[in-house]
Write a protein that holds these residues in place. Structure first.
Motif, PDB file in Angstrom:
ATOM      1  N   ARG A  34      -4.845 -27.295  50.617  1.00 25.69           N
ATOM      2  CA  ARG A  34      -5.399 -26.624  51.787  1.00 25.69           C
ATOM      3  C   ARG A  34      -6.414 -25.569  51.339  1.00 25.69           C
ATOM      4  O   ARG A  34      -6.062 -24.645  50.594  1.00 25.69           O
ATOM      5  CB  ARG A  34      -4.292 -25.973  52.624  1.00 25.69           C
ATOM      6  CG  ARG A  34      -3.379 -26.974  53.314  1.00 25.69           C
ATOM      7  CD  ARG A  34      -4.104 -27.672  54.468  1.00 25.69           C
ATOM      8  NE  ARG A  34      -3.250 -28.646  55.136  1.00 25.69           N
ATOM      9  CZ  ARG A  34      -3.178 -29.925  54.807  1.00 25.69           C
ATOM     10  NH1 ARG A  34      -3.907 -30.384  53.801  1.00 25.69           N
ATOM     11  NH2 ARG A  34      -2.384 -30.752  55.462  1.00 25.69           N
ATOM     12  N   MET A  35      -7.628 -25.699  51.810  1.00 30.91           N
ATOM     13  CA  MET A  35      -8.665 -24.721  51.481  1.00 30.91           C
ATOM     14  C   MET A  35      -8.442 -23.441  52.273  1.00 30.91           C
ATOM     15  O   MET A  35      -8.171 -23.478  53.486  1.00 30.91           O
ATOM     16  CB  MET A  35     -10.040 -25.286  51.811  1.00 30.91           C
ATOM     17  CG  MET A  35     -10.454 -26.460  50.950  1.00 30.91           C
ATOM     18  SD  MET A  35     -11.044 -25.972  49.309  1.00 30.91           S
ATOM     19  CE  MET A  35     -12.713 -25.447  49.690  1.00 30.91           C
ATOM     20  N   ASN A  36      -8.553 -22.307  51.611  1.00 29.93           N
ATOM     21  CA  ASN A  36      -8.479 -21.018  52.293  1.00 29.93           C
ATOM     22  C   ASN A  36      -9.799 -20.750  53.015  1.00 29.93           C
ATOM     23  O   ASN A  36     -10.840 -21.314  52.665  1.00 29.93           O
ATOM     24  CB  ASN A  36      -8.199 -19.898  51.289  1.00 29.93           C
ATOM     25  CG  ASN A  36      -6.803 -19.985  50.714  1.00 29.93           C
ATOM     26  OD1 ASN A  36      -5.831 -20.184  51.436  1.00 29.93           O
ATOM     27  ND2 ASN A  36      -6.687 -19.852  49.394  1.00 29.93           N
ATOM     28  N   PRO A  37      -9.781 -19.867  54.031  1.00 29.96           N
ATOM     29  CA  PRO A  37     -11.016 -19.587  54.769  1.00 29.96           C
ATOM     30  C   PRO A  37     -12.179 -19.161  53.880  1.00 29.96           C
ATOM     31  O   PRO A  37     -13.321 -19.604  54.082  1.00 29.96           O
ATOM     32  CB  PRO A  37     -10.593 -18.470  55.732  1.00 29.96           C
ATOM     33  CG  PRO A  37      -9.140 -18.706  55.963  1.00 29.96           C
ATOM     34  CD  PRO A  37      -8.614 -19.194  54.645  1.00 29.96           C
ATOM     35  N   HIS A  38     -11.923 -18.283  52.892  1.00 26.73           N
ATOM     36  CA  HIS A  38     -13.027 -17.825  52.057  1.00 26.73           C
ATOM     37  C   HIS A  38     -13.597 -18.968  51.222  1.00 26.73           C
ATOM     38  O   HIS A  38     -14.799 -18.979  50.914  1.00 26.73           O
ATOM     39  CB  HIS A  38     -12.580 -16.659  51.162  1.00 26.73           C
ATOM     40  CG  HIS A  38     -11.639 -17.046  50.074  1.00 26.73           C
ATOM     41  ND1 HIS A  38     -10.273 -17.123  50.261  1.00 26.73           N
ATOM     42  CD2 HIS A  38     -11.855 -17.389  48.767  1.00 26.73           C
ATOM     43  CE1 HIS A  38      -9.689 -17.483  49.133  1.00 26.73           C
ATOM     44  NE2 HIS A  38     -10.622 -17.649  48.216  1.00 26.73           N
TER      45      HIS A  38
END
Length: 232
Positions: free
Chosen positions: A69-73
């Motif tokens: 899962r990619m983080n927002p940043h």
């Protein structure tokens, strides 16, 4: 009064004027209430520049390991790369710079914005980077130059890079420096550098003349340094 006194007096006046500007800048922020009021007034009436923010929440990253899962940043960084072609992954240690860079490369490739992205890293990290790349994108086709860029195999490896259909090339900084630029690109780079140096040289000459109009500006340390840079 000697002729030099006029220029000395002008320098003194310029120094005092700068001191007044510096002190005024300090005074503005001394009082929090005044600072907030003037800050608000300036932004409401004069400021017309807004820092661009990149929002990559809509991206889905085809081909990426579904368990990751990619983080927002990270998503925001990838979107900046996709929309502008450049960016700085200045995340803190352990916050996913490697995944951000890999995802950005794969998105550039998928969208047709880059034909064959290359990632240059430290020699000590090239194997780990290759492993991380395949873990994040298991189906990707990549070429790593680790152990295939010695004098014997370098020409063959460069040919594979040039002709192969790869999602990404992973190489060390040293490997990248061994690949020569085309003469056209080299000439244009030198021309651009000389133009910048010429502009800086003229500015240094003008500064030296303003300090002492009767002295040869070529004696200035800044002017000499720029002359040497142009020769180099």
């Amino acid at each position: 009064k000697p002729r030099g006194g006029l220029f000395s007096g002008r320098r003194d006046a310029q120094t005092k004027a700068q001191e007044l500007k510096d002190r005024f800048g300090e005074w503005i922020w001394d009082d929090p209430e005044r600072a907030n009021r003037l800050h608000r007034y300036y932004n409401d009436n004069f400021n017309n520049i807004v820092t661009l923010r990149y929002d990559g929440r809509h991206q889905v990253f085809p081909g990426m390991d579904p368990s990751f899962r990619m983080n927002p940043h990270q998503s925001n960084f990838v979107w900046q790369i996709v929309t502008t072609g450049t960016g700085l992954a200045a995340h803190e240690t352990g916050s996913g710079k490697t995944a951000s860079l890999i995802a950005a490369m794969m998105e550039l490739r998928r969208l047709g914005l880059a034909r064959k992205p290359a990632l240059a890293c430290l020699k000590a990290n090239v194997e780990a980077m290759t492993t991380d790349f395949l873990r994040l994108y298991p189906g990707s086709k990549i070429l790593s130059t680790a152990d295939v860029f010695d004098a014997k195999s370098r020409k063959e490896t460069i040919a594979r890079i040039a002709t192969g259909d790869y999602d990404a090339i992973i190489m060390t900084h040293d490997n990248l420096n061994m690949i020569k630029m085309t003469p056209e690109v080299t000439r244009q780079y030198i021309r651009d550098e000389l133009e910048e140096l010429d502009a800086a040289y003229q500015g240094a000459v003008e500064d030296a003349l303003s300090d002492n109009p009767r002295k040869d500006p070529k004696g200035s340390r800044a002017v000499k340094a720029l002359e040497n840079a142009k020769k180099t």
